[in-house]
Design an enzyme around this catalytic site. Sequence first.
Site, PDB file in Angstrom:
ATOM      1  N   HIS A  37       0.843  -1.206   0.000  1.00  0.00           N
ATOM      2  CA  HIS A  37       0.000   0.000   0.000  1.00  0.00           C
ATOM      3  C   HIS A  37       0.876   1.254   0.000  1.00  0.00           C
ATOM      4  CE1 HIS A  37      -2.722  -2.948   2.149  1.00  0.00           C
ATOM      5  NE2 HIS A  37      -3.491  -2.545   1.157  1.00  0.00           N
ATOM      6  N   LYS A 149      -1.105  -7.040  -7.647  1.00  0.00           N
ATOM      7  CA  LYS A 149      -1.257  -8.375  -7.048  1.00  0.00           C
ATOM      8  C   LYS A 149      -2.694  -8.843  -7.328  1.00  0.00           C
ATOM      9  CE  LYS A 149      -1.621  -9.515  -2.608  1.00  0.00           C
ATOM     10  NZ  LYS A 149      -2.774 -10.449  -2.588  1.00  0.00           N
ATOM     11  N   GLN A 153      -8.612  -7.606 -10.615  1.00  0.00           N
ATOM     12  CA  GLN A 153      -9.326  -6.427 -10.110  1.00  0.00           C
ATOM     13  C   GLN A 153      -8.885  -5.177 -10.872  1.00  0.00           C
ATOM     14  OE1 GLN A 153     -10.069  -5.419  -5.791  1.00  0.00           O
ATOM     15  NE2 GLN A 153      -8.234  -4.198  -6.073  1.00  0.00           N
ATOM     16  N   VAL A 176       4.512  -5.875  -4.846  1.00  0.00           N
ATOM     17  CA  VAL A 176       5.644  -5.714  -3.933  1.00  0.00           C
ATOM     18  C   VAL A 176       5.799  -7.027  -3.171  1.00  0.00           C
ATOM     19  CG1 VAL A 176       6.601  -4.370  -2.022  1.00  0.00           C
ATOM     20  CG2 VAL A 176       5.138  -3.252  -3.720  1.00  0.00           C
ATOM     21  N   LEU A 184       3.268  -9.351  -0.840  1.00  0.00           N
ATOM     22  CA  LEU A 184       2.698  -8.742   0.361  1.00  0.00           C
ATOM     23  C   LEU A 184       1.171  -8.769   0.285  1.00  0.00           C
ATOM     24  CD1 LEU A 184       4.959  -5.652   1.097  1.00  0.00           C
ATOM     25  CD2 LEU A 184       5.161  -7.984   1.876  1.00  0.00           C
ATOM     26  N   SER A 185       0.559  -9.092   1.423  1.00  0.00           N
ATOM     27  CA  SER A 185      -0.902  -9.138   1.508  1.00  0.00           C
ATOM     28  C   SER A 185      -1.294  -8.949   2.964  1.00  0.00           C
ATOM     29  CB  SER A 185      -1.394 -10.519   1.037  1.00  0.00           C
ATOM     30  OG  SER A 185      -2.701 -10.751   1.498  1.00  0.00           O
ATOM     31  N   SER A 186      -2.397  -8.258   3.183  1.00  0.00           N
ATOM     32  CA  SER A 186      -2.870  -8.082   4.565  1.00  0.00           C
ATOM     33  C   SER A 186      -3.195  -9.437   5.188  1.00  0.00           C
ATOM     34  CB  SER A 186      -4.118  -7.203   4.594  1.00  0.00           C
ATOM     35  OG  SER A 186      -3.830  -5.969   3.988  1.00  0.00           O
TER      36      SER A 186
HETATM   37  O1  PAF Z   1      -7.964  -4.103  -3.280  1.00  0.00           O
HETATM   38  C1  PAF Z   1      -8.642  -3.751  -2.289  1.00  0.00           C
HETATM   39  O2  PAF Z   1      -8.106  -3.517  -1.213  1.00  0.00           O
HETATM   40  C2  PAF Z   1     -10.152  -3.613  -2.425  1.00  0.00           C
HETATM   41  O3  PAF Z   1     -10.676  -4.585  -3.271  1.00  0.00           O
HETATM   42  C3  PAF Z   1     -10.590  -2.193  -2.866  1.00  0.00           C
HETATM   43  C4  PAF Z   1     -10.084  -1.865  -4.259  1.00  0.00           C
HETATM   44  C5  PAF Z   1     -10.095  -1.176  -1.883  1.00  0.00           C
HETATM   45  C6  PAF Z   1     -12.131  -2.132  -2.907  1.00  0.00           C
HETATM   46  O4  PAF Z   1     -12.686  -2.433  -1.675  1.00  0.00           O
END
Ligand code: PAF
Length: 285
Positions: A37, A149, A153, A176, A184-186
Amino acid sequence: MQRTANITELRKLVAEKKRLGKAIALVPTMGYLHRGHLTLIENAKQTGAYVVVSIFVNPLQFGPNEDYARYPRDLERDARLVEEAGVDLLFHPSVEEMYPQPMVTFVEVSQLDKVLCGANRPGHFRGVTTVVSKLFHIVQPDIAFFGQKDYQQYLIIRRMVSDLNLPLEVRGVPIVREEDGLALSSRNVFLSAEQRQEALILSRSLREAEGLIKNGERSAREIEEFIRKTISRESQGLVDYIEVRDADDLSDVVNIERPVLIALAVRFGSTRLIDNKVVEVEPDV
Ligand code: PAF
């Protein structure tokens, strides 16, 4: 940094900047921010625009048996991180602010949303495109940043913006990774130490698959099979999908002759990880 959870106040703050001739950049997120992010934010800052980051865990994009309730959240930590990153405005609406009444209006990008993650998560992308359209209408950015990633989307949002003539530019930012290759991913926080170690097979098998293509392998099914075997040999991961698709429109690919997306989703315990690689090919002469 200014922050608000209120749509009317956000509109006022952004309108002031627009009146002063500032461009507006939006980085939409669901929070629990990581270096991925922060890279989106860095890219937004480099444009010189007024940078708005939104944090909203969007219930509309989670299926009934998915991890909406346990999705990691820490607004105050996120607020510190975005402030340090030089963000101008943090928008963190509540669910009631974004959805004051049951939604009956949705934005759907058909076809692209039926494959890959869309096939396994019905309604997911409709939830994403609906909330992202709302955010675009609320913030009215000139430019918006999305991580690659979530490559599907990113393509879907680009297509939505183009089909609906929305007046903004969508920019994709490369994945990243940790030093050892993990994207990286939450959701990585949910992995046990052992699962995290096993999950390294995802990026490694993608890299090896890229090597095979660069060395002349042109069969999409062979590449998928190679990754499937590598993952099942070296981990307990359960494969949701491994697919080679056209990198521009996600159409099916048999022979690899144009840039392709190799995309996969694999479950380690209850944590579903996605990763991908775009591979360019030299046309055969
Ligand atoms: O990628 C994300 O974190 C979510 O899908 C987004 C684009 C913020 C929409 O909720």
